[in-house]
Every structure is written in structure tokens, then in C-alpha cells.
Design an enzyme around this catalytic site. Structure first.
Site, short mmCIF file in Angstrom:
data_model
loop_
_atom_site.label_atom_id
_atom_site.label_comp_id
_atom_site.label_asym_id
_atom_site.label_seq_id
_atom_site.Cartn_x
_atom_site.Cartn_y
_atom_site.Cartn_z
N HIS A 90 0.85 -1.20 0.00
CA HIS A 90 0.00 0.00 0.00
C HIS A 90 0.88 1.24 0.00
O HIS A 90 1.89 1.30 0.71
CB HIS A 90 -0.91 0.04 1.23
CG HIS A 90 -1.74 1.30 1.29
ND1 HIS A 90 -2.90 1.44 0.56
CD2 HIS A 90 -1.54 2.47 1.95
CE1 HIS A 90 -3.39 2.65 0.80
NE2 HIS A 90 -2.59 3.30 1.62
N ASP A 180 -15.77 2.31 6.90
CA ASP A 180 -14.79 3.27 6.40
C ASP A 180 -15.39 4.19 5.36
O ASP A 180 -14.96 5.36 5.26
CB ASP A 180 -13.59 2.53 5.81
CG ASP A 180 -12.52 3.49 5.31
OD1 ASP A 180 -11.97 4.24 6.14
OD2 ASP A 180 -12.24 3.51 4.09
N ARG A 187 -14.66 12.60 6.94
CA ARG A 187 -13.34 13.16 7.23
C ARG A 187 -13.00 14.26 6.23
O ARG A 187 -12.41 15.29 6.57
CB ARG A 187 -12.26 12.08 7.17
CG ARG A 187 -12.16 11.23 8.43
CD ARG A 187 -11.27 10.02 8.20
NE ARG A 187 -9.96 10.38 7.70
CZ ARG A 187 -9.20 9.58 6.96
NH1 ARG A 187 -9.63 8.38 6.63
NH2 ARG A 187 -8.01 9.97 6.55
N SER A 202 -8.26 3.58 8.70
CA SER A 202 -8.84 3.48 7.36
C SER A 202 -8.03 2.55 6.47
O SER A 202 -8.57 1.61 5.88
CB SER A 202 -8.93 4.87 6.74
OG SER A 202 -9.39 4.82 5.41
N LYS A 206 -8.89 -1.86 5.69
CA LYS A 206 -9.12 -2.37 4.34
C LYS A 206 -8.07 -3.39 3.93
O LYS A 206 -8.40 -4.42 3.32
CB LYS A 206 -9.15 -1.20 3.35
CG LYS A 206 -10.41 -0.35 3.46
CD LYS A 206 -10.40 0.83 2.51
CE LYS A 206 -9.49 1.92 2.99
NZ LYS A 206 -9.71 3.21 2.29
#
Length: 462
Positions: A90, A180, A187, A202, A206
Site C-alpha cells: 500500500h 470506512d 473526514r 482506514s 481495508k
């Protein structure tokens, strides 16, 4: 036990108290279970909760609980039947950051979701990606410039693609971490986007919903990074590593430089084109940092998966896979499995069809010393390649080509960037933004290394 009311949770966190696990469970459950007819928690209460967390923070237990509750707020992917080592990567987002398009086929070429070495399981990469927002690009927007490519696979289709190809590139389904979706949207409207605790919950909820054995995080630092300082980027990396390790997932974070666009192209189709060129053996000099970072991240993934004794050995293996053409074969297999038209890769340059372009040239000679990479990202967005808010359309062919890198010596009149758009009226502002942010000096600048630091369970290593 007395019922837990959302406002009581908000007040406890507002006043600086640590939330009990059952309070966090109750609050997130109220978000997921609410309907238009039955408002268990209001948007105002959720917004107040987000601001309370933004101001007061979360301790390690609270963050682990919040991440876990969000992770299991909807469907999760079970990779157990595949009998493979499940690993993903990620990135916190950057300009020209297209490493996922190289990493997924590299890992797929090694693992192909089936054992290839005695006693060592295969590898699968269930890569759930996002869309562009603000100055950063989105992997899904890039992939969806491939005609027919389907990023919206359900979990059964994901499993079938992984079994067949070893990797899949998809978006978050409505039922994966639904909590989320609500928190993320609010947010953006409440000034709480930058909270490292909310970012960690968050991202990690995921990623952990993918049933991962290991996760490698690319946390950007520098002028194009999401976090405003090196210290805050490092703190975010430490939080994510701690959260992943607490959940039982081997987690490593690399702090990587984002002081200039990564690679040659920044946009949507043109980033796909750049990666296809690399996989087909055409290595443009301006793509060298993209290739290096993709190999390093892949090397860590291969090391954690037991395919390399060290990350450095893994990086060398990754580069061999790129050079041999095996990554390109794996790429074609993934694209075909997800419905993509393979004919566009026969001549990817011909698929790039902007209606307007302009070359920005150097007004003087000197060394390219610095730029505000975030401003470069905004220039790409305003050419049409990004979106100002969720749901905005994006252009497949807008973006920029970088002709030089930081530290290069430039002659007056030399091309610096080529701007592309599908609307000629959009060229002026981005051109001025790019012109204003470039700094040339008479002496060579000191360039920061691509990898600044590595964060793992054992600590930080420069």
C-alpha cells in the site's frame, strides 16, 4: 448492561478519556446498521467523534480495536482455500506513483498462486486499490483506461482470479469495510483527513480485510507527500506497522522520497503505458526511480513470503523478472482475466490521444534543484487527470511527461515537461504552476535518497 449512546462516546473522547472496547464496537456498529428510517447515529455525531479523535488521539489499544471493528464491519476476503502466502503493498499516495502496476505482475510471476518450491507455498496478491483525490493519483483510474478492464470484482471473482493469475487489481466493494466509507466521506468535510490515527484505521482495516500474511507499506515523505512533515510521516508509518503486527500480519513500512514525480509520466493511461514499456523491456532513463522503487518494494514482499533470504536479494529477483518478460506475461494474464482488451498493449503509445499538448522549456541554464511536488500533482489534476471531489470524472489522456529529474543539468530552452489535456483551455494554469515551482541553481543540489528509512517490528533502520 446499560445501552451505549453515541453522544456518550463522543463526550468521553472529547474530554480526553480512553474509550472502552465495547464503546468503540457500539459506535461503529451504529454507523453500519443505521438506515434512513432508523438513525442510530447522526452525521453530526460521527463528525464530532472524528474531531474528538483528531484532537485527542487514540492509544495503541483503542487504535487496534477501532481498526479491527472496522475491518470486520462487512465482508472480508478469506484466502485460506488458496493455500498461498497472501501479501500486498500500500502507498500513502503520490504523483506518478504507479508501482502497483509493476509489483502485482512481478509477484504473480513468482507465485502464480501455486507452490513452485518444495515446502514453500505460492504467493497471491489481492490488491485492493483506490481512486485519485486531490493532488494524488489513483490506481483504479489508471487501470480503467484499459478498455473492458473490470475493477469491480466480487469476492468470489477475486478468489477465482487469484487462483488463475496469482494477483488481482480491484476496487473496494460496497460490503468491504463499509464503516470506512462513511468515516472517509465525513473526514473530507470535517477537517480531520490528516489524523494519523484515522488514516491508520482506514488503511489498515481495508488491507487486513484481505486476509494478509504480510503487508509492505510505502509511506511518502517530501514536498509531494500527504503528511506535512517527515516526523509525521514516520509517526504514521510506526502506527501502521504496530497495528498490522498486533493483528498478526507481518508489516514493514518504507519511508520513500516524493520530492518529484515518480518515473516519466503522471496521469492515467500514460502511467499504464510507462509500465507496459518497462515490462516489454523499454527502460526510459526518466523511469529509473520508478523501476528502482518497484524492485525494492517487491523485494521486501518476496523476502516476507520466503522467496528471498534478504530484501536486497528479493529486489534483484524482481528486476530479473522484469527483464525476462515474465512480469509482462503475468500482466497480460491478469488483464485478460479481468476482461481487459490486450490489443492496446501492442502499441501503447498509439492509444494516447490527447487533443492538446504544450512543452514547457527552461528559461535559463542550471541544475534542477527542487520543486513543490504537490503543486506538480495539482497541475496534473487541473489538466483533467484527477478529481477535485469524489465522483468527478477524470480524463484518460491528460497528464504530464517529465523530461528531467532533480539534480540534472539543464540548458536554456531544454524541454522540462510536456503537458497533455483533452481541453486546450486547461493548459495555461498548469503550465504556470509548473513554471513557478521549479528552482534552478548554479551549483549541483544534494539529492535525498529514494529510501529514507525502514520501519519494522524490530525498529527503524536508515
Amino acid at each position: 448492561m446499560n445501552p451505549i449512546h453515541p453522544i456518550d462516546v463522543v463526550l468521553r473522547k472529547r474530554d480526553g478519556h480512553s474509550l472502552r472496547d465495547e464503546e468503540i464496537h457500539a459506535f461503529i456498529r451504529a454507523i453500519v446498521e443505521r438506515t434512513p428510517e432508523r438513525q442510530l447515529v447522526t452525521d453530526a455525531q460521527i463528525a464530532a467523534f472524528l474531531m474528538a479523535v483528531f484532537l485527542r488521539g487514540l492509544d495503541a489499544r483503542e487504535l487496534a480495536t477501532l481498526t479491527s471493528v472496522m475491518r470486520f464491519s462487512g465482508d472480508t476476503f478469506d484466502a485460506t482455500p488458496l493455500k498461498t502466502f497472501t501479501v500486498d503493498k500500500h502507498s500513502t499516495g503520490g504523483v506518478g506513483d504507479k508501482t502497483s502496476l509493476l509489483i502485482a505482475p512481478i509477484l504473480a510471476a513468482v507465485g502464480l498462486a501455486a507452490p513452485t518450491l518444495e515446502g514453500i507455498p505460492g504467493i497471491c496478491v489481492p490488491m485492493i486499490s483506490g481512486r485519485s483525490l486531490g493532488h494524488t493519483g489513483g490506481t483504479l483510474d489508471k487501470l480503467e483506461t484499459i478498455p473492458g478492464f473490470n475493477t469491480q470484482l466480487n469476492l468470489q471473482q477475486l478468489a477465482e482470479t487469484l487462483k488463475q493469475c496469482g494477483a488481482a487489481l480491484i476496487g473496494q466493494t460496497p460490503r468491504i469495510v463499509p464503516a470506512d466509507r462513511t468515516l472517509y466521506a465525513l473526514r473530507d468535510h470535517t477537517g480531520t483527513v490528516e489524523s494519523p490515527f484515522l488514516i491508520t484505521a482506514s488503511i489498515m482495516s481495508k488491507k487486513l480485510a484481505e486476509s494478509l500474511n504480510a503487508l509492505v507499506l510505502d509511506v511518502k515523505v517530501g514536498s509531494g507527500a500527504f503528511m506535512p512533515s517527515y516526523e509525521k510521516s514516520k509517526f504514521l508509518a510506526e502506527l501502521m506497522v504496530q497495528t498490522g503486527e498486533t493483528s498478526g500480519t507481518r508489516t514493514v513500512a518504507l519511508l520513500t522520497s516524493m520530492n518529484e514525480p515518480l518515473g516519466r509520466f503522471s496521469g492515467n493511461w500514460i502511467e499504464v503505458w510507462e509500465c507496459v514499456d518497462i515490462m516489454q523491456g523499454r527502460r526510459h532513463p526518466v523511469s529509473r526511480d520508478l523501476i528502482e522503487l518497484s524492485n525494492i518494494l517487491s523485494g521486501w514482499m518476496l523476502h516476507l513470503a520466503g522467496r528471498a533470504s534478504t530484501p536486497e536479494e528479493g529486489a534483484r529477483l524482481a528486476d530479473q523478472i522484469l527483464t525476462s518478460g515474465d512480469a509482462y506475461k503475468a500482466w497480460l494474464k491478469i488483464i485478460a482475466a479481468q476482461g481487459g482488451d490486450l490489443s492496446v498493449f501492442e502499441n501503447p503509445a498509439s492509444h494516447h490521444k490527447p487533443t492538446a499538448s504544450r512543452i514547457l522549456k527552461a528559461s535559463q541554464s542550471g541544475y534542477l534543484a527542487s520543486m513543490d511536488c504537490k503543486q506538480v500533482g495539482w497541475a496534473v489534476q487541473r489538466l483533467g487527470a484527477g478529481r477535485a471531489k469524489p465522483g468527478d470524472p477524470v480524463s484518460a489522456h491528460a497528464g504530464i511527461e517529465s523530461h528531467v529529474k532533480l539534480g540534472d543539468h539543464i540548458e536554456e530552452g531544454q524541454p522540462l515537461f510536456t503537458l497533455f489535456s483533452e481541453d486546450a483551455s486547461l493548459l495555461d494554469e498548469p503550465e504556470q504552476m509548473l513554471q513557478n515551482t521549479l528552482v534552478l541553481t548554479a551549483e549541483p543540489p544534494v539529492i535525498e535518497p529514494l529510501i529514507r528509512e525502514t520501519i519494522s517490528a524490530s525498529g527503524a533502520q536508515p
